[in-house]
Design a protein around this motif. Structure first.
Motif, mmCIF file in Angstrom:
data_model
loop_
_atom_site.group_PDB
_atom_site.id
_atom_site.type_symbol
_atom_site.label_atom_id
_atom_site.label_comp_id
_atom_site.label_asym_id
_atom_site.label_seq_id
_atom_site.Cartn_x
_atom_site.Cartn_y
_atom_site.Cartn_z
ATOM 1 N N LYS A 156 0.582 -1.475 -0.081
ATOM 2 C CA LYS A 156 -0.085 -0.155 -0.021
ATOM 3 C C LYS A 156 0.906 1.189 -0.166
ATOM 4 N N TYR A 157 2.143 1.464 0.374
ATOM 5 C CA TYR A 157 2.682 2.249 0.017
ATOM 6 C C TYR A 157 4.122 1.874 -0.400
ATOM 7 N N MET A 158 4.556 2.826 -0.491
ATOM 8 C CA MET A 158 6.315 3.410 -1.132
ATOM 9 C C MET A 158 6.991 3.958 -0.660
ATOM 10 N N THR A 159 8.113 3.249 0.597
ATOM 11 C CA THR A 159 8.683 3.829 1.273
ATOM 12 C C THR A 159 10.538 3.661 1.350
ATOM 13 N N SER A 160 10.596 4.745 1.951
ATOM 14 C CA SER A 160 12.172 5.265 1.136
ATOM 15 C C SER A 160 12.839 5.602 2.415
ATOM 16 N N THR A 161 14.484 5.419 2.467
ATOM 17 C CA THR A 161 15.105 5.235 3.442
ATOM 18 C C THR A 161 16.333 5.365 2.905
ATOM 19 N N GLY A 162 17.053 6.858 3.647
ATOM 20 C CA GLY A 162 18.208 7.763 3.310
ATOM 21 C C GLY A 162 19.359 7.431 3.761
ATOM 22 N N GLY A 163 19.937 7.808 3.428
ATOM 23 C CA GLY A 163 21.866 6.698 3.625
ATOM 24 C C GLY A 163 22.544 7.802 4.135
ATOM 25 N N GLU A 164 22.265 8.993 5.232
ATOM 26 C CA GLU A 164 22.576 9.179 6.235
ATOM 27 C C GLU A 164 22.985 8.958 7.105
ATOM 28 N N ILE A 165 24.652 9.091 7.962
ATOM 29 C CA ILE A 165 25.366 7.953 8.928
ATOM 30 C C ILE A 165 24.428 8.284 10.622
ATOM 31 N N LEU A 166 23.690 7.110 10.822
ATOM 32 C CA LEU A 166 23.224 7.636 12.006
ATOM 33 C C LEU A 166 24.183 7.300 13.704
ATOM 34 N N PRO A 167 23.647 7.614 14.388
ATOM 35 C CA PRO A 167 25.146 7.827 15.841
ATOM 36 C C PRO A 167 24.659 5.949 16.146
ATOM 37 N N ASP A 168 25.430 5.341 16.637
ATOM 38 C CA ASP A 168 25.265 4.141 17.395
ATOM 39 C C ASP A 168 24.572 4.003 18.598
ATOM 40 N N GLY A 169 24.471 3.060 19.405
ATOM 41 C CA GLY A 169 23.544 3.092 20.264
ATOM 42 C C GLY A 169 22.044 3.432 20.568
ATOM 43 N N VAL A 170 21.962 3.567 19.460
ATOM 44 C CA VAL A 170 20.932 4.223 19.521
ATOM 45 C C VAL A 170 19.329 3.649 18.348
ATOM 46 N N ASP A 171 18.061 3.533 18.712
ATOM 47 C CA ASP A 171 16.795 2.479 17.717
ATOM 48 C C ASP A 171 17.234 3.338 16.832
ATOM 49 N N PRO A 172 17.630 3.137 15.667
ATOM 50 C CA PRO A 172 17.140 3.603 13.968
ATOM 51 C C PRO A 172 15.720 4.069 14.435
ATOM 52 N N ASN A 173 14.910 3.451 14.462
ATOM 53 C CA ASN A 173 14.148 3.994 14.399
ATOM 54 C C ASN A 173 13.331 5.558 14.619
ATOM 55 N N THR A 174 14.423 6.029 15.740
ATOM 56 C CA THR A 174 14.303 7.298 16.545
ATOM 57 C C THR A 174 14.720 8.587 15.657
ATOM 58 N N VAL A 175 15.716 7.608 14.986
ATOM 59 C CA VAL A 175 16.409 9.056 14.494
ATOM 60 C C VAL A 175 16.574 9.138 12.925
ATOM 61 N N LYS A 176 16.449 7.590 12.141
ATOM 62 C CA LYS A 176 16.912 7.704 10.633
ATOM 63 C C LYS A 176 15.192 8.839 9.160
ATOM 64 N N VAL A 177 16.355 8.789 8.532
ATOM 65 C CA VAL A 177 14.998 9.614 7.857
ATOM 66 C C VAL A 177 14.391 8.401 6.707
ATOM 67 N N GLU A 178 13.303 8.079 7.343
ATOM 68 C CA GLU A 178 12.434 7.240 6.305
ATOM 69 C C GLU A 178 10.719 7.480 6.641
ATOM 70 N N ARG A 179 10.507 7.715 4.842
ATOM 71 C CA ARG A 179 9.311 8.024 4.918
ATOM 72 C C ARG A 179 8.401 7.219 4.036
ATOM 73 N N SER A 180 7.115 7.136 4.179
ATOM 74 C CA SER A 180 6.546 6.483 3.423
ATOM 75 C C SER A 180 5.060 7.373 2.910
ATOM 76 N N VAL A 181 4.942 6.934 1.359
ATOM 77 C CA VAL A 181 4.364 7.937 0.567
ATOM 78 C C VAL A 181 3.024 6.703 0.791
ATOM 79 N N PRO A 182 1.536 6.805 -0.445
ATOM 80 C CA PRO A 182 0.744 5.808 -0.880
ATOM 81 C C PRO A 182 1.367 5.741 -2.206
ATOM 82 N N LEU A 183 1.306 4.048 -2.234
ATOM 83 C CA LEU A 183 2.053 3.729 -3.466
ATOM 84 C C LEU A 183 1.296 4.766 -5.214
#
Length: 411
Positions: free
Chosen positions: A189-216
Protein backbone atom coordinates in the motif's frame (compact mmCIF):
# COMPACT_ATOMS: atom_id res chain seq x y z
CA UNK A 1 5.56 10.95 -17.63
CA UNK A 2 1.97 10.36 -16.61
CA UNK A 3 0.41 12.88 -14.28
CA UNK A 4 -2.48 12.37 -11.91
CA UNK A 5 -5.03 14.58 -10.24
CA UNK A 6 -4.31 14.73 -6.54
CA UNK A 7 -6.25 16.65 -3.96
CA UNK A 8 -5.12 19.32 -1.52
CA UNK A 9 -6.14 19.49 2.16
CA UNK A 10 -9.32 21.40 1.53
CA UNK A 11 -10.56 18.71 -0.85
CA UNK A 12 -9.58 15.35 0.55
CA UNK A 13 -7.76 15.41 3.84
CA UNK A 14 -5.75 17.66 6.13
CA UNK A 15 -2.12 17.80 5.23
CA UNK A 16 0.22 17.19 8.04
CA UNK A 17 3.88 17.69 8.16
CA UNK A 18 5.71 17.04 11.37
CA UNK A 19 8.81 18.61 12.68
CA UNK A 20 11.50 16.03 11.98
CA UNK A 21 13.17 13.51 14.24
CA UNK A 22 13.24 13.60 18.03
CA UNK A 23 16.37 14.70 19.84
CA UNK A 24 18.31 12.09 21.73
CA UNK A 25 18.52 13.01 25.38
CA UNK A 26 22.00 12.67 26.79
CA UNK A 27 23.65 11.76 23.50
CA UNK A 28 26.75 13.89 22.94
CA UNK A 29 26.43 16.42 20.14
CA UNK A 30 22.64 16.23 19.93
CA UNK A 31 19.88 18.57 21.03
CA UNK A 32 16.53 19.85 19.87
CA UNK A 33 16.91 21.55 16.52
CA UNK A 34 13.75 21.65 14.44
CA UNK A 35 12.80 18.40 16.11
CA UNK A 36 15.95 16.59 14.98
CA UNK A 37 19.62 16.21 15.80
CA UNK A 38 21.40 19.46 16.36
CA UNK A 39 22.76 21.05 13.21
CA UNK A 40 26.53 21.48 13.08
CA UNK A 41 27.44 25.07 13.94
CA UNK A 42 27.98 27.48 11.08
CA UNK A 43 31.01 29.76 11.23
CA UNK A 44 30.20 33.42 11.91
CA UNK A 45 30.52 35.57 8.82
CA UNK A 46 32.34 38.89 8.77
CA UNK A 47 29.04 40.77 8.53
CA UNK A 48 27.75 39.16 11.70
CA UNK A 49 25.65 36.51 9.99
CA UNK A 50 26.41 32.84 9.53
CA UNK A 51 28.57 31.55 6.72
CA UNK A 52 27.50 28.85 4.32
CA UNK A 53 28.61 25.37 5.46
CA UNK A 54 31.30 23.65 3.45
CA UNK A 55 28.95 21.25 1.64
CA UNK A 56 26.89 24.23 0.41
CA UNK A 57 29.69 26.78 0.02
CA UNK A 58 28.93 27.01 -3.71
CA UNK A 59 25.59 28.71 -2.98
CA UNK A 60 25.03 32.40 -3.77
CA UNK A 61 25.83 33.79 -0.32
CA UNK A 62 24.26 37.18 -1.00
CA UNK A 63 20.94 35.55 -1.88
CA UNK A 64 20.73 33.18 1.08
CA UNK A 65 19.86 33.37 4.78
CA UNK A 66 21.84 30.83 6.79
CA UNK A 67 19.71 29.83 9.78
CA UNK A 68 22.04 26.94 10.58
CA UNK A 69 24.38 24.63 8.71
CA UNK A 70 21.41 22.44 7.76
CA UNK A 71 18.76 25.11 7.18
CA UNK A 72 19.43 27.73 4.48
CA UNK A 73 16.69 29.97 3.07
CA UNK A 74 16.43 32.05 -0.10
CA UNK A 75 15.83 35.75 0.50
CA UNK A 76 12.40 36.92 -0.61
CA UNK A 77 13.79 39.48 -3.00
CA UNK A 78 16.14 36.95 -4.66
CA UNK A 79 13.60 34.66 -6.38
CA UNK A 80 14.01 36.35 -9.75
CA UNK A 81 11.51 36.14 -12.61
CA UNK A 82 12.63 33.14 -14.64
CA UNK A 83 10.44 30.32 -13.25
CA UNK A 84 13.37 28.00 -12.56
CA UNK A 85 15.25 28.56 -9.30
CA UNK A 86 19.01 28.41 -9.93
CA UNK A 87 20.63 25.59 -8.00
CA UNK A 88 22.85 28.03 -6.14
CA UNK A 89 19.71 29.77 -4.83
CA UNK A 90 17.74 26.68 -3.87
CA UNK A 91 17.06 26.35 -0.15
CA UNK A 92 18.67 23.60 1.94
CA UNK A 93 16.93 21.58 4.65
CA UNK A 94 18.49 18.44 6.12
CA UNK A 95 16.90 16.37 8.87
CA UNK A 96 20.31 14.89 9.66
CA UNK A 97 23.81 15.98 8.78
CA UNK A 98 24.62 15.03 5.19
CA UNK A 99 26.93 12.09 4.53
CA UNK A 100 30.59 12.57 3.70
CA UNK A 101 31.35 14.28 0.39
CA UNK A 102 33.27 11.12 -0.49
CA UNK A 103 30.04 9.55 -1.72
CA UNK A 104 30.13 11.98 -4.65
CA UNK A 105 33.50 10.80 -5.93
CA UNK A 106 31.90 7.98 -7.93
CA UNK A 107 28.16 8.72 -8.01
CA UNK A 108 27.39 5.95 -10.51
CA UNK A 109 28.56 3.39 -7.94
CA UNK A 110 25.93 4.40 -5.37
CA UNK A 111 23.74 1.36 -4.72
CA UNK A 112 20.00 1.24 -4.10
CA UNK A 113 18.25 -1.74 -2.54
CA UNK A 114 14.73 -2.36 -3.84
CA UNK A 115 12.30 -4.63 -1.99
CA UNK A 116 8.59 -5.38 -2.01
CA UNK A 117 8.78 -6.29 -5.68
CA UNK A 118 8.69 -9.63 -7.50
CA UNK A 119 12.48 -9.73 -7.85
CA UNK A 120 14.13 -7.74 -5.04
CA UNK A 121 17.67 -6.64 -5.65
CA UNK A 122 20.37 -3.99 -5.65
CA UNK A 123 20.89 -1.50 -8.46
CA UNK A 124 23.65 1.05 -8.84
CA UNK A 125 23.04 4.48 -10.28
CA UNK A 126 24.78 3.21 -13.41
CA UNK A 127 22.22 0.40 -13.60
CA UNK A 128 19.36 2.85 -13.13
CA UNK A 129 20.60 5.01 -15.98
CA UNK A 130 19.99 2.10 -18.35
CA UNK A 131 16.37 1.57 -17.29
CA UNK A 132 14.74 4.83 -18.34
CA UNK A 133 14.94 8.59 -18.33
CA UNK A 134 12.55 11.44 -17.67
CA UNK A 135 12.51 14.94 -16.21
CA UNK A 136 9.99 16.82 -14.12
CA UNK A 137 9.73 20.51 -13.31
CA UNK A 138 8.31 20.90 -9.82
CA UNK A 139 8.14 22.96 -6.69
CA UNK A 140 10.35 21.64 -3.91
CA UNK A 141 9.16 23.09 -0.62
CA UNK A 142 9.94 22.50 3.04
CA UNK A 143 6.95 21.56 5.16
CA UNK A 144 7.75 24.41 7.54
CA UNK A 145 7.83 27.13 4.89
CA UNK A 146 5.84 30.01 6.41
CA UNK A 147 6.37 28.83 9.99
CA UNK A 148 7.62 32.26 11.11
CA UNK A 149 4.07 33.63 11.15
CA UNK A 150 2.55 31.18 13.61
CA UNK A 151 1.80 33.10 16.82
CA UNK A 152 2.59 30.24 19.20
CA UNK A 153 6.19 30.22 17.93
CA UNK A 154 6.54 26.53 17.11
CA UNK A 155 10.01 25.07 17.47
CA UNK A 156 12.06 24.73 14.35
CA UNK A 157 13.52 27.02 11.72
CA UNK A 158 11.55 30.23 11.35
CA UNK A 159 11.16 30.12 7.59
CA UNK A 160 9.22 32.85 5.78
CA UNK A 161 8.85 32.09 2.05
CA UNK A 162 12.37 31.08 1.05
CA UNK A 163 12.23 27.36 1.84
CA UNK A 164 10.88 26.70 -1.64
CA UNK A 165 12.08 26.63 -5.21
CA UNK A 166 11.00 25.49 -8.66
CA UNK A 167 13.56 23.16 -10.23
CA UNK A 168 14.04 20.43 -12.83
CA UNK A 169 14.96 16.95 -11.66
CA UNK A 170 16.01 14.26 -14.11
CA UNK A 171 16.32 10.53 -13.57
CA UNK A 172 14.51 7.26 -14.07
CA UNK A 173 10.76 6.85 -13.43
CA UNK A 174 10.20 4.64 -10.38
CA UNK A 175 7.56 2.71 -12.30
CA UNK A 176 10.22 1.74 -14.90
CA UNK A 177 12.46 0.40 -12.15
CA UNK A 178 9.56 -1.53 -10.66
CA UNK A 179 8.64 -2.98 -14.07
CA UNK A 180 12.22 -4.17 -14.56
CA UNK A 181 11.98 -5.99 -11.23
CA UNK A 182 8.74 -7.76 -12.03
CA UNK A 183 6.24 -5.34 -10.52
CA UNK A 184 5.08 -4.51 -7.01
CA UNK A 185 4.36 -7.52 -4.81
CA UNK A 186 0.75 -8.14 -3.84
CA UNK A 187 -0.83 -6.35 -0.89
CA UNK A 188 1.54 -3.38 -0.83
CA UNK A 189 0.00 0.00 0.00
CA UNK A 190 2.96 2.34 0.44
CA UNK A 191 6.22 3.35 -1.17
CA UNK A 192 8.76 3.62 1.66
CA UNK A 193 12.18 5.20 1.20
CA UNK A 194 15.22 5.30 3.47
CA UNK A 195 17.99 7.89 3.37
CA UNK A 196 21.68 7.11 3.52
CA UNK A 197 22.71 9.43 6.35
CA UNK A 198 25.08 8.02 8.97
CA UNK A 199 23.18 7.22 12.18
CA UNK A 200 24.66 7.47 15.69
CA UNK A 201 25.66 4.26 17.42
CA UNK A 202 23.82 2.85 20.40
CA UNK A 203 20.33 4.19 19.65
CA UNK A 204 17.19 2.75 18.12
CA UNK A 205 17.46 3.57 14.39
CA UNK A 206 13.73 4.23 14.25
CA UNK A 207 14.19 7.27 16.46
CA UNK A 208 16.59 9.00 14.10
CA UNK A 209 16.60 7.58 10.58
CA UNK A 210 15.08 9.51 7.70
CA UNK A 211 12.52 7.10 6.31
CA UNK A 212 9.18 8.14 4.84
CA UNK A 213 6.18 6.32 3.41
CA UNK A 214 3.79 7.75 0.83
CA UNK A 215 0.70 6.17 -0.76
CA UNK A 216 1.51 3.62 -3.45
CA UNK A 217 -0.18 5.70 -6.14
CA UNK A 218 2.53 8.35 -5.72
CA UNK A 219 4.82 5.96 -7.59
CA UNK A 220 3.10 6.97 -10.83
CA UNK A 221 4.97 10.28 -11.09
CA UNK A 222 7.94 9.55 -8.79
CA UNK A 223 11.48 9.44 -10.13
CA UNK A 224 14.90 8.45 -8.85
CA UNK A 225 16.90 11.55 -9.72
CA UNK A 226 20.62 12.01 -10.28
CA UNK A 227 20.42 15.41 -11.97
CA UNK A 228 19.25 18.87 -10.87
CA UNK A 229 18.79 21.76 -13.31
CA UNK A 230 20.94 20.10 -15.94
CA UNK A 231 23.89 19.20 -13.70
CA UNK A 232 24.84 16.31 -11.43
CA UNK A 233 22.72 16.29 -8.28
CA UNK A 234 24.91 17.88 -5.58
CA UNK A 235 25.37 16.50 -2.08
CA UNK A 236 23.48 19.46 -0.60
CA UNK A 237 20.35 18.34 -2.45
CA UNK A 238 20.60 14.60 -2.03
CA UNK A 239 23.23 13.42 -4.47
CA UNK A 240 24.18 10.94 -5.73
CA UNK A 241 20.52 9.78 -5.79
CA UNK A 242 17.28 11.20 -4.49
CA UNK A 243 13.68 10.07 -4.55
CA UNK A 244 11.48 12.76 -6.07
CA UNK A 245 7.71 12.70 -5.48
CA UNK A 246 6.17 15.66 -7.36
CA UNK A 247 3.42 17.49 -5.51
CA UNK A 248 4.48 16.17 -2.10
CA UNK A 249 6.11 18.24 0.61
CA UNK A 250 9.91 18.19 0.71
CA UNK A 251 10.33 15.70 3.56
CA UNK A 252 8.94 12.94 1.33
CA UNK A 253 11.66 13.50 -1.29
CA UNK A 254 14.30 11.35 0.38
CA UNK A 255 17.93 12.35 -0.08
CA UNK A 256 20.82 9.88 -0.46
CA UNK A 257 18.23 7.14 -0.94
CA UNK A 258 19.60 3.72 -0.03
CA UNK A 259 16.46 1.61 0.14
CA UNK A 260 13.23 1.80 -1.84
CA UNK A 261 10.61 -0.55 -0.43
CA UNK A 262 7.00 -1.27 -1.22
CA UNK A 263 5.28 -2.06 2.05
CA UNK A 264 1.95 -3.03 3.55
CA UNK A 265 2.29 -0.50 6.38
CA UNK A 266 3.88 2.90 6.88
CA UNK A 267 7.44 3.09 8.17
CA UNK A 268 7.85 2.57 11.94
CA UNK A 269 10.36 5.45 12.03
CA UNK A 270 9.49 8.37 14.29
CA UNK A 271 9.71 10.78 11.37
CA UNK A 272 6.76 8.91 9.85
CA UNK A 273 4.75 7.85 12.89
CA UNK A 274 4.64 11.07 14.90
CA UNK A 275 6.99 13.85 13.79
CA UNK A 276 5.58 14.85 10.42
CA UNK A 277 1.93 14.87 11.41
CA UNK A 278 -0.66 17.63 11.34
CA UNK A 279 -1.85 17.90 14.93
CA UNK A 280 -3.33 20.59 17.22
CA UNK A 281 -1.26 23.09 19.15
CA UNK A 282 -0.33 21.65 22.55
CA UNK A 283 -0.90 18.03 21.53
CA UNK A 284 1.69 15.32 20.83
CA UNK A 285 2.13 13.89 17.38
CA UNK A 286 0.94 10.36 16.69
CA UNK A 287 -0.30 8.20 13.84
CA UNK A 288 -3.91 9.16 14.61
CA UNK A 289 -3.23 12.47 12.85
CA UNK A 290 -2.80 12.85 9.06
CA UNK A 291 0.69 12.54 7.66
CA UNK A 292 2.15 15.42 5.70
CA UNK A 293 2.03 14.45 2.09
CA UNK A 294 0.23 16.75 -0.34
CA UNK A 295 1.25 20.33 -1.05
CA UNK A 296 -1.49 22.99 -0.86
CA UNK A 297 -2.14 25.84 -3.28
CA UNK A 298 -0.03 28.89 -2.44
CA UNK A 299 1.45 32.15 -3.74
CA UNK A 300 3.47 35.13 -2.57
CA UNK A 301 4.83 38.44 -3.79
CA UNK A 302 8.54 38.47 -4.67
CA UNK A 303 8.91 42.00 -6.06
CA UNK A 304 8.97 44.68 -4.84
CA UNK A 305 9.49 43.49 -1.30
CA UNK A 306 12.77 44.88 0.00
CA UNK A 307 12.29 46.11 3.57
CA UNK A 308 13.01 49.80 4.03
CA UNK A 309 13.05 50.51 0.29
CA UNK A 310 10.04 52.71 -0.66
CA UNK A 311 8.70 52.71 -4.21
CA UNK A 312 8.17 55.94 -6.16
CA UNK A 313 4.54 56.92 -6.71
CA UNK A 314 2.95 56.06 -10.04
CA UNK A 315 3.17 52.80 -11.93
CA UNK A 316 4.35 49.88 -9.80
CA UNK A 317 4.79 46.40 -11.22
CA UNK A 318 3.89 43.73 -8.65
CA UNK A 319 5.15 40.20 -9.34
CA UNK A 320 5.41 36.86 -7.61
CA UNK A 321 5.08 33.10 -7.83
CA UNK A 322 2.05 30.83 -7.49
CA UNK A 323 1.73 27.05 -7.18
CA UNK A 324 -1.32 24.84 -7.43
CA UNK A 325 -0.14 22.03 -5.16
CA UNK A 326 -1.30 18.79 -6.79
CA UNK A 327 -3.18 20.59 -9.54
CA UNK A 328 -2.58 23.03 -12.31
CA UNK A 329 -3.11 26.66 -11.52
CA UNK A 330 -6.24 28.40 -12.72
CA UNK A 331 -5.52 31.97 -11.70
CA UNK A 332 -4.04 34.36 -9.19
CA UNK A 333 -5.32 37.65 -7.81
CA UNK A 334 -3.55 40.59 -6.21
CA UNK A 335 -4.87 43.00 -3.59
CA UNK A 336 -3.31 46.33 -2.68
CA UNK A 337 -5.68 47.00 0.23
CA UNK A 338 -5.15 44.00 2.47
CA UNK A 339 -7.70 41.75 0.82
CA UNK A 340 -10.67 44.12 0.59
CA UNK A 341 -10.58 44.11 -3.22
CA UNK A 342 -8.80 41.87 -5.71
CA UNK A 343 -7.61 42.15 -9.31
CA UNK A 344 -6.63 39.28 -11.57
CA UNK A 345 -2.92 39.14 -12.37
CA UNK A 346 -1.42 37.81 -15.60
CA UNK A 347 0.94 34.88 -16.03
CA UNK A 348 4.26 35.44 -17.72
CA UNK A 349 6.92 32.98 -18.72
CA UNK A 350 6.44 29.32 -19.60
CA UNK A 351 3.86 26.94 -18.19
CA UNK A 352 6.06 24.03 -17.10
CA UNK A 353 3.36 21.68 -15.86
CA UNK A 354 1.04 21.25 -12.93
CA UNK A 355 3.80 20.60 -10.42
CA UNK A 356 5.76 23.74 -11.30
CA UNK A 357 4.96 27.22 -10.11
CA UNK A 358 4.17 30.10 -12.42
CA UNK A 359 5.27 33.70 -12.40
CA UNK A 360 2.62 36.40 -12.35
CA UNK A 361 2.54 40.18 -12.56
CA UNK A 362 0.11 43.07 -12.18
CA UNK A 363 0.79 46.72 -12.96
CA UNK A 364 -0.93 49.17 -10.60
CA UNK A 365 -0.91 52.93 -10.13
CA UNK A 366 -0.24 53.88 -6.51
CA UNK A 367 -0.32 57.24 -4.78
CA UNK A 368 1.97 58.03 -1.83
CA UNK A 369 1.05 55.98 1.23
CA UNK A 370 1.34 52.54 2.76
CA UNK A 371 -0.25 49.49 1.12
CA UNK A 372 -0.81 45.92 2.20
CA UNK A 373 -0.08 43.76 -0.86
CA UNK A 374 -1.59 40.27 -0.84
CA UNK A 375 -1.76 37.50 -3.44
CA UNK A 376 -4.28 34.68 -3.69
CA UNK A 377 -3.99 31.68 -6.00
CA UNK A 378 -6.65 29.20 -7.14
CA UNK A 379 -6.06 25.85 -8.83
CA UNK A 380 -8.18 24.08 -11.44
CA UNK A 381 -10.02 22.12 -8.75
CA UNK A 382 -11.34 25.35 -7.23
CA UNK A 383 -9.04 25.28 -4.20
CA UNK A 384 -8.13 28.83 -3.17
CA UNK A 385 -5.63 30.08 -0.62
CA UNK A 386 -7.39 30.81 2.66
CA UNK A 387 -7.15 34.11 4.48
CA UNK A 388 -6.03 32.46 7.73
CA UNK A 389 -3.43 29.80 8.40
CA UNK A 390 -4.50 26.40 9.69
CA UNK A 391 -3.09 26.33 13.22
CA UNK A 392 -1.03 23.27 14.07
CA UNK A 393 1.59 22.42 16.65
CA UNK A 394 4.67 22.40 14.42
CA UNK A 395 3.74 25.25 12.08
CA UNK A 396 3.38 23.35 8.83
CA UNK A 397 1.67 23.95 5.48
CA UNK A 398 1.06 27.65 5.94
CA UNK A 399 -0.66 28.94 2.81
CA UNK A 400 -2.47 31.90 4.39
CA UNK A 401 -2.56 34.80 1.95
CA UNK A 402 -2.69 37.23 4.88
CA UNK A 403 0.49 35.83 6.41
CA UNK A 404 2.26 35.99 3.07
CA UNK A 405 1.21 39.59 2.38
CA UNK A 406 3.71 42.45 2.62
CA UNK A 407 3.56 46.14 3.46
CA UNK A 408 4.69 48.44 0.68
CA UNK A 409 5.52 52.11 1.20
CA UNK A 410 5.05 54.46 -1.75
CA UNK A 411 6.56 57.97 -1.73
Amino acid sequence: MTTQHLVNPGRRRALAVGGGLAALAGLPGTALADGVRQDPPAKAAAGGGKALPEYAAWKDADAMIVHSANTIELRRGAFGHSTITPSDRLYVRNNLNPPSADIMKDPDAWALEVSGVARPGSLTVADLKRLGLTAVTMVLQCSGNGRAWFPHKPSGTQWTVGAAGCVVFAGVPVKDVVAALGGVAGGMKYMTSTGGEILPDGVDPNTVKVERSVPLEAMEDAILAWELNGAALPLAHGGPLRLIVPGYMGVNNIKYIRHLAFTEAQSPAKIQQSSYRFYPVGEKGSDKYPSIWEMPVNSWLTSPCEPGKPQPAGRVLLSGVALGGFHALKGVEVSTDGGQTWKAAEWFGPDMGRYAWRNFALAVDLKPGKYRIATRATNDQGDTQPRERRENNRGYNNNSWLDHSVELEVV
